[in-house]
Structure formats: C-alpha cells, structure tokens
Design an enzyme around this catalytic site. Structure first.
Site, PDB file in Angstrom:
ATOM      1  CB  CYS A1057      -9.408  -0.951  -0.990  1.00  0.00           C
ATOM      2  SG  CYS A1057      -8.475   0.691  -0.405  1.00  0.00           S
ATOM      3  CB  VAL A1058     -10.735  -5.427  -1.414  1.00  0.00           C
ATOM      4  CG1 VAL A1058     -10.326  -4.998  -2.882  1.00  0.00           C
ATOM      5  CG2 VAL A1058      -9.327  -5.807  -0.757  1.00  0.00           C
TER       6      VAL A1058
END
Length: 1090
Positions: A1057-1058
């Site tokens: 996600c990051v």
C-alpha cells in the site's frame, strides 16, 4: 564630422522633452488619482521610487500598470462593497483610455522612424534584410498562384528557412503562413500532388506516388527547421491567459498574513456526502422554510431532525456552532452550522447574517433566479424566489433539485396542470433521497445562460464566470483576477433558464453528468444502423470493400475545428502546424507502396511556452476544484494536442473528464511537493471508497459482477481477498493485474495470437508480439458464441474505463490498431496497419501486391502481343509458384470458418482477383470481423465516461494511459534508483545492502523486473516515468531481527500500500539475489501480516 552626425540622428530619434514630460505627468496623475492623501501619493507613487527616468518612463508606457496603480490606491482603503464596485466599473474605461494614448504615441514614433530611415535606404544599396523579404514576397506570390512554379517556390522557401536568419515577426506579417496553408489545404484534384511536392522539398520524399522502397533523398532536417520556425511564431503571437490564484492577506478567507492558495483551499474545501445511487451527482437540492438552497451534500432541510458533526441530534433547540456562538431555534446544524431558520447566524469569517439560508465553507453563495425558458410553455414556472447555490455545485444538481419538486414533468394540456400545483413545501427530505437514489436514467431539463447551453458537469461558479453578463466583467486576457472572482459573481443575481431536453437528445444521452451534445457513440451507432445493411450487402454479395477514408482529410483544413471558439493571433499558425503534424504522421497514405514512419519526432511539435502555461494552469488547486479552467486550454489541447507533452495532457484529461477530487488527486501524484507541506497547508482530496471482499477463485466472474455494480459509481473501488488481512492500494492493483491476465485466457476465444502454456498452469493464454487484437467473427458464427464474446468485450470496456477513472494500471498489451479503434479511426485502417495485427499475413499480402504491380506493368507494355502478355501474366506467382497453384480461396487466412464473401470457400484465388482478395482480407481482419466486438467494447466503456475524452491522445500514447510505463532498462540503473528510492530506518546510500540491491536490480531482465515490481507494488507495471513517478516512492528499510538471528535465513517482505520494502542486511550479493528471487516468485497472490 562623425560626431555631429551621430548626435543629430540621436536627437531626431529621441522623443521631445515636452512630449515625454507630458506623458510622464499624465501617467503620474493617473497613478495618484486614487490616493486619499498627499502623503500616500508621495510614499506609494510608482514613479517616485524609480531609479532612473528611463525606468519610470518605460513603466509609464504600460497601460495595465496605470490601471493597476489606480487600484493599488484603492486597496489602501478599508474594504467596502461600494469601493469594490466602483473599481470594477471605472478600471476598464481608464485602461482603454490609456491604451489609446499609448497606441497614438507608438504610431507617431513609427511614422517618424520610417520617414527618417526610408530616405537612407532609397539613396543607398538595399539592406540584406530587404533581399530576404523580396525573395519571401516572390515565394508567396508563386504559392498563391499555385502555378507550375510552385515546386521552385517551395525550394526557395526551404532555402530562406534554412540559410537566412528570418525572424518569426517577418514570417507572421509577410503573409507566408496563409499562403502555405492555402497551398496545402485547398481542395481540388491536384491537392495530393501538391502535398507530395511539399514533402519532396522538405523531407526528400519522391514526387511520384508509385515509388517503391525507401526514399533515396530522405532528409527530415528541413521539416524540422520549418516546424521550429513556426513554433517560434506561435510563441511570439499567442496571448493565452493563465489564471493563477495566490491569496493575499485580508481577503476574508485567510487566517493571517501571506495566506497561500493551498491553505485557502484546504480550509474551504467542501465535503461531499456519498451518493446513494453511486452516480455522478454528488450535489443536489436543499431547502429551508421557503428559502431555497442548493448545497453540496444533497440533503434537504425543512424542520427535520439532523445529526451534527459530533453525532448529536438537534431538533429546533439551542445549538452551538463551530466558533462557539449560540444559535437558537435552528433547524439543523451541519459541519459549520450553516443551515439556520429565521435566526441570526455567525459564519466562519465572523459576520452576522440574519434569516440566512446557508453559509458555505467559502463564506459565499451564488444567487440565481431560475426561470422557465421564454420559448417553453409545457413546464411549470419556478415561483420559489431567488435560489442560493453552493458555487461548487454542478449544474446537474439544479436539475435534480427541480426534478424532485415536479418541475421536470411536462404539463398535460388535457388535465390543465397549473404552475401552482405541487408546491415545493410538499417535498420532504425522504422523497428527495428516494428520487436521488434512483439515479437519473436520462436528463430531463436543460439549463441556459443567455443563449449558452450549460454542460451538466460544469460548476455553477464556472458557469457564472463564463456565461453570466453580470458575473463576467473581466476580459479573457486579464490574469490578475481575484481568487474567488469579481464581486459581480456574488453580489448580482444571475438568471438561469430551464427547458425540457429535446426528445432526440434525451433518447441518446443517457449518461448522468454528460453534456447534452450527442456523443460519438450515439452518432456512430445511428450511422452504422443506417448504412450497414447496404454496405454489408455489397461486401457480402459482391465482395466490394467500402472506400477508405484518408486520415489526412480531417486535418487538411484552412481553419481550426468549429469547437475552437477562442480568439488569438496565433490560431492561423497553429492551423498550419496542425496540418504539418498530420503530414508527419500520415504521409504514407500518399505513397501506397512505401512502409512509412514519422518524418520527425513528435516531440519537436511541442511548444515550450504554451506547454509551460498549461502546466502552470493545471497546478492551481483552486482552478481545478472550481472547474474554472480557461476555455482556450481544453479547446487548443483537443485541436492541437501536439503542442503539449503527454504528462500535461494526461493531467488535463483528469481535470476535465472526472470529478474534482480525482483531478486533485492526480495533481498531487504529479506534483508531490503540494502534499509534502505541513498539515495546515496540505491539500487532501476526499474521495468516497467502496471496498469489496472477493475470492481468488474464479476472479474473472467476480470482476464482472463488481463492474456491473460499481463501474458507473464515482467511488473508488478497493478490493480485499477472503482470508487475507491486506487491504488498500496493493490488493486493488493486483486485482486489476489478475483480471487483466484472466482476460487473456485462450479458452475465452477473444484474441488473435499464439497460445502459450506458462509453467505448470493448466490454462493456456494468448500471446501476440504485436499486441492483442480481437479474433475475427464470421457471418456464420453461432449467435450464442457471438453473444458471449460481446458480453466479455462489454465488460472489458467497463473494466478499462473504471481503471482509468481510478488511476489503476492494467496489464493488457493491446495492438496499436486496437487503440485506433478507441479513437474512432477505424475507417482509415488499411493494409499497412495489418502489420500491427498479423505480421505473417501482412507480408504475404504485400508480396501479392507486388504481383499485382507486375501484372499491371505487363498489361501496359506495348511491346508485347496479346498472347505473350496473357502467357506471362498467368506465370506470375510467389517464389516461382503460380498464383492459381497456391491453393488459396476467399476465406480468411487462419480462420477457415470465416468467408470473405458469400460462397468464398468455393472461390479460388487467381492472378485476376488478387487485388480484391488483399482488400477483403485486410478489411475482415481490421474492420468487418471485429466490428461487433469493438462496438460492444465502446458501449461498455461509454457507460462509465465518453470515449471522446481520449481524443487528446495519440493511439501510441493510450498504452501509457491504460497500462502505465513500458518496462525497459531506462530507470533501472544504479544512479536512477538512488535518486528515486527513499532509504530509511537503518539504511543509507552507503549501506552494503543498498549497494547489493541496486546492483541486482540493474541487471534484471524484463520478466524479473515485472516480478519485482508486482512483489513491491501489487502491479507488474510502473507508472509513466518509472520509479520516479511511483507515489508514494519506493522506500527501502532494514528489516529488524533479534540479535541472535541470522539475516540470511529470512526473506524480504513488503507493504504494497505504501511501496515499502523491508530488506534484511544480507551478508553477500548472491544471498540477496537468491532471496529476492524467491520472494518475488513465491510471495505474490497473498496479502498477510509480515
């Protein structure tokens, strides 16, 4: 002798001191006319602080500065509406007066200059510049005559462009642009010959259209020089305005001095409520006790219970708003206490407002007077008084507000409905919510300001600024506008007419939020319905292929398209550049027997000045959120996309095609510095999100259900998998990648190509070196099979459109011809394009075309007798084999069940029908055989957003739009990785593990790159620009282990996600390479805690 002469000439050329003093005095007096005191005059005069008389004099010549100097004096006074209105009224007249004075002085000085220097030129030898101008004049005269000397005129023009230092000013004002444009675009029987003559002179292409092979005189440098010269002309002529907002202190919106536009935007951004119907309309009507309000949350307030920001129920009781003031007898208290009922309220900027309907987050509303159109008599007349509308509400919000109150229903003459029926007081919040949740199957009302039809997706603020005579009191070129527009937007009442949508448009235009003009889909569908029967019969019964449309024809016009309504001095040069850009791309259509590529790079057509203006405009969050982009930007980008680099057009695409929060999110992704500031200034788009939990089993079927449910929703789709804890961006990107892979399954029978069987997988997939393109369907295909294929392509259209709307990348390598279909260019597809679908068939057909040319040469040879000619023609063939012995018939190569015409299976190929055969094969591969699939694809795509929005891209750029960057060695070298990746928590650029990692990555091949990127991000593709465009950037940190643990025993892990890679500090390069390979291969398709 020399000195006196020089002095005399200098004195003559100088402005008389009396004239200078007079102009000086006038400019100063104009600058001081708005001062309130002599002290202010002395302290703030523009001219008193100048360092020299020359600087002051040059400053005084700018009429805009005179006008602004006047307004500067006004700004020293306390702000009042009266002073604002007086400034607005007087400033244009003052500026016009000053401009006329400046023009008079310039004309006088120019006359004196000509009188002085023309005598010297007439008495002496001609200046070299006059020789160039004389040659240029002769070229123009020859081109305008379009005589047999046009070729020599073009050669002379080439010589002038290459050898002489001709300036853009001379090109612009000599008439050369118009002469060349007329020469290239004038429609007659000799136009193609003139185009070939032009290409012969400026690119070294042959004059003869029948030339075969590579052009012997190929030289693109002359075309490049001409394009660069014309680009300079555009830079000199264009005056496109840029609206940039930077809010000063004291505007009433800031919290202190030096307030930036970002702070203003963040503190005044309105929050949208989720749309129950998942449709376009975030904004709908609101109402408070006979005082009408259209707010942005779509809720209706009328003595109802409301839940305020902290979740407490308020019903006609005392409430405390956000700034701590007590408000009694409120109907509802929303986030800022903006809806009150017959009481005094205090808004965010501390002003007391009595009996207000609403105070929105920017402290202002747009007051509108809704009226039935004078030509309409079958709708009720609005009698609700002045409507106060949230400036960021869309026009379609007004439609919904009126429709739920019965104003969208046509009156029945027989029943005699009156304008007083169904008062708006009878409509409560429940009814409005029900109607809105049902969505709008079609638009019922149109809205107009004057004679201008308002698009449904336009904000009310934008509509008032552009079309209201009381809200638009500034010129198009005035770039110093107030951030929230002039006072007329907020003080005046603006009239908006409504009328029913014409029946023919309401039946075609079914997409909520789309403009009321008929789209390409509707137009194309009706055309196909009207002509398919006749053309289909000719094709099927006689084998007659419809004539091709030249891709050059739409561009060979002497004016820009009709949708370009802006006025600018550069339009004629832009039109010529548009013609040259089309010739650069499609010149091969003038030479059927030459394999062609672009003459010069597309990058050479980019105009740095215009592109910089567009980029600066698109980086203003307030302009993006209000939809107040200048009209020239979208019009010029649609007509002349070559002026802008791809990144600028992609940002413009998101700014104009979708909602404002998506546009802002795209802006933040493209400019990370806007979101890297402190929390007070950070710009945060507020996008609704819809999370769905799916199983990895039969993911394609579940994806079809998701698209059926959410494809048209404005909310972002997020995916989570059963029995996996991971959620967010990583699993969602993997979902799009997995579905892309599933769509390439061979058992679906969708694509033309080879079957591959990767690894131990029982499923085979289709692979094509030139990209995916639909497999042709014959006339005799089973209806059930056709319906199943069309269903899959309809889903694919929705899937791709949703991916673009949500900024998700696909992993579908389409053919260039597929993208040409998306842009509506299928009617110009011909034999050369078949190389991008089936290279083997294309090579064979090209050889057969060579046989046709030999046959024609023999038939035209006067030295052969009839018998010899016939004998030689019959012996023609491929590789020594006569055509009749090739064993080919009129069926599609590789697809025995697809006949090219009725009875084609029984019709053999002979030397006399080769030309018809090659045309039919190309037509069936590229058009007829795939028309049903592509129409289904278009139908699915346009249910999400119009395909016409993609027209600002070239076909080869759509790969970047849908699939992101293409894997290559660029950006994977050690230096680039060091610049693009963020190192943190135990690692620096000098760390051993980082040196190992980047060395390993720099040696990866294409498949290893895809595996690593999918392992880290969830998608096998990087965005356009590679690692440097990854948002957030790839972060590499040291994986923490217990002291007694060996890092060589652990695998790397990621947070997709990051884009966060946790890398153990391995002891050697070989160990890291092995562990990374295992993690990338085995660590996919699962999201668990690491």
């Amino acid at each position: 002798m020399v000195t006196p002469n020089r002095k005399t000439r200098q004195d003559d050329s100088m402005m008389p001191s009396s004239m200078m003093q007079d102009l000086f005095t006038k400019a100063t007096s104009l600058g001081n006319s708005g001062r309130s005191t002599p002290t202010a005059t002395a302290a703030r005069s523009r001219f008193s602080g100048a360092t020299s008389k020359t600087t002051s004099f040059l400053a005084s010549l700018n009429p805009v500065r005179w006008g602004r100097n006047f307004t500067t004096g006004l700004s020293d006074r306390p702000f009042h509406k009266e002073s604002s209105m007086s400034k607005s009224a007087s400033n244009p007249n003052l500026t016009a007066c000053n401009k006329e004075k400046a023009r008079s002085w310039v004309r006088e000085q120019a006359s004196r200059f000509l009188d002085m220097h023309s005598v010297c030129e007439n008495s002496g030898p001609p200046h070299p510049a006059m020789n160039v101008l004389s040659r240029l004049t002769q070229v123009i005269q020859k081109l305008q005559a379009q005589s047999s000397e046009s070729l020599s005129a073009l050669e002379e023009l080439r010589s002038i462009v290459i050898e002489s230092d001709i300036s853009p000013f001379e090109v612009n004002h000599s008439g050369l642009i118009r002469a060349v444009l007329q020469y290239l675009t004038h429609l007659d029987t000799s136009r193609d010959q003139r185009l070939r003559a032009f290409l012969h002179v400026f690119a070294g292409l042959p004059v003869d259209s029948c030339h075969c092979g590579h052009p012997p005189l190929w030289n693109p440098s002359h075309m490049s020089a001409l394009v660069n010269k014309l680009s300079g002309c555009v830079s000199q002529l264009e005056q496109f305005p840029v609206k940039v907002h930077d809010l000063p202190a004291g505007t009433g919106a800031g919290r202190g001095g030096n307030t930036s536009a970002l702070k203003f935007f963040n503190t005044h951004q309105l929050k949208k409520s989720s749309d129950p119907g998942g449709g376009d309309g975030e904004m709908a009507g609101g109402k408070v006790r006979r005082v009408t309000t259209v707010n942005q949350t779509g809720r209706v307030f009328r003595q109802i219970t409301a839940v305020n920001r902290i979740g407490r129920v308020v019903r006609r009781i005392t409430a405390v708003n956000l700034i701590g003031r007590v408000v009694r007898r409120v109907t509802a208290v929303n986030r800022i206490g903006r809806v009150v009922w017959r009481v005094a309220a205090v808004n965010r900027i501390g002003r007391v407002v009595r009996r207000v309907t609403a105070v929105n987050r920017i402290g202002r509303v747009v007051m509108c007077n809704l009226q039935r159109h004078p030509e309409c008599n079958n709708l009720k007349q609005w009698k609700g008084g002045t409507v106060k509308i949230d400036p960021l509400a869309l026009v379609q919000a007004i439609e919904r507000y009126l429709v739920v109150r019965g104003y969208g229903r046509l009156k029945d003459k027989e029943t005699g409905d009156s304008d007083d029926d169904n008062s708006e007081e009878d409509i409560d919040d429940t009814l409005a919510a029900v109607v809105i949740s049902q969505g709008t199957a079609r638009h019922r009302l149109q809205f107009m300001m004057g004679e201008q039809l308002l698009p449904y997706s336009m904000t009310v603020y934008q509509a008032v600024r552009q079309y209201s005579p009381t809200g638009n009191d500034q010129s198009e070129t005035d770039t110093d506008e107030a951030p929230l527009g002039n006072s007329g937007v907020w003080v005046q009442t603006h009239t908006i007419f409504y009328r029913p949508v014409p029946e023919e448009e309401s039946s075609v235009n079914t997409k909520p939020g789309s403009s009321c003009t008929t789209g390409r889909k509707g137009k194309g569908t009706s055309t196909k319905a009207n002509t398919r029967g006749r053309k289909g019969d000719d094709l099927w019964n006689e084998g007659v292929v419809p004539p091709l449309q030249s891709p050059l024809s739409p561009f060979l016009q002497s004016q820009l398209p009709d949708f370009v309504t802006v006025q600018d001095a550069s339009l004629e040069v832009l039109c010529l550049l548009r013609v040259l850009c089309a010739l650069n791309r499609y010149w091969g259509t003038l030479y059927p027997n030459i394999d062609y590529t672009s003459i010069i790079s597309q990058q050479e057509f980019v105009n740095s000045k215009v592109a910089a203006k567009a980029s600066r405009q698109l980086q203003d969050p307030l302009v993006i959120m209000t939809g107040n982009l200048p009209s020239w930007l979208q019009q010029i980008a649609s007509a002349c996309p070559f002026l802008f680099p791809f990144e600028t057009r992609q940002l413009l695409f998101y700014a104009t095609s979708f909602d404002r929060d998506r546009a802002l999110q795209r802006l933040l992704d493209a400019t990370p510095e806007l979101s890297s500031s402190d929390s007070q200034e950070r710009v945060t788009p507020r996008l609704d999100r819809r999370k769905r939990v799916i199983s990895r089993e039969d993911i394609l079927k579940q994806a079809e259900h998701l698209m059926q449910e959410l494809a048209t929703s404005r909310a972002l789709l997020e995916v989570q998998y059963h029995d996996e804890v991971g959620t967010g961006l990583g699993p969602t990107l993997e979902f799009y990648a997995l579905v892309s892979r599933e769509m390439q399954r061979a058992d679906l029978e969708l694509w033309h190509g080879e079957r591959t069987l990767p690894g131990n997988n029982l499923l085979s997939y289709v692979h094509s070196a030139v990209g995916l393109f639909p497999v042709p369907l014959g006339r005799s295909a089973k209806s059930s099979h056709v319906a199943r294929v069309k269903s899959k392509f309809r889903f694919l259209g929705k899937f791709m459109a949703k991916a673009v709307m949500d900024s998700r990348m696909l992993d579908l390598p389409f053919s260039l011809v597929f993208y040409r279909w998306l842009l509506g260019q299928e009617a110009s597809l011909s034999l050369p394009d078949l190389a991008q679908v089936c290279p083997e068939v294309h090579r064979t057909l090209a050889q057969l075309q060579g046989v046709v040319r030999l046959r024609e040469a023999l038939e035209q040879d006067p030295n052969l007798s009839t018998g010899d000619r016939k004998e030689r023609v019959e012996r023609l063939g491929l590789d020594g084999c006569p055509v009749s012995d090739l064993g080919l018939d009129f069926t599609l190569p590789g697809h025995v069940g697809v006949e090219l015409r009725r009875g084609g299976r029984d019709l053999p190929l002979t030397i006399h029908n080769i030309e018809q055969y090659t045309k039919l094969v190309s037509h069936w591969f590229l058009l007829e055989g795939v028309a049903r699939q592509m129409e289904a694809f278009r139908e699915g795509f346009e249910s999400v957003f119009p395909l016409a929005q993609l027209q600002m891209f070239h076909p080869e750029e759509l790969e970047l739009v849908f699939c992101g960057g293409i894997s290559s060695a660029a950006g994977w070298d050690v230096k680039s990785l060091l610049e693009c990746c963020r190192l943190d928590h135990g690692y620096t650029a000098d760390s051993r593990a980082i040196r190992f990692l980047f060395e390993i990555l720099s040696l990866y091949g294409r498949d290893e790159q895809r595996q690593f990127v999918q392992f880290v991000t969830g998608s096998p593709r990087l965005p356009v620009g590679g690692f440097k465009s990854l948002s957030p950037p790839l972060t590499v940190v040291r994986k923490t282990l217990e002291p007694n643990m060996n890092p060589d025993d652990f695998l790397p892990s990621v947070m997709t996600c990051v884009n966060y890679l946790k890398l153990p500090d391995y002891t050697s390069l070989d160990v890291m390479r092995a562990k990374l390979g295992v993690a990338a291969r085995e660590g996919q398709h699962s999201f668990h805690l690491s």
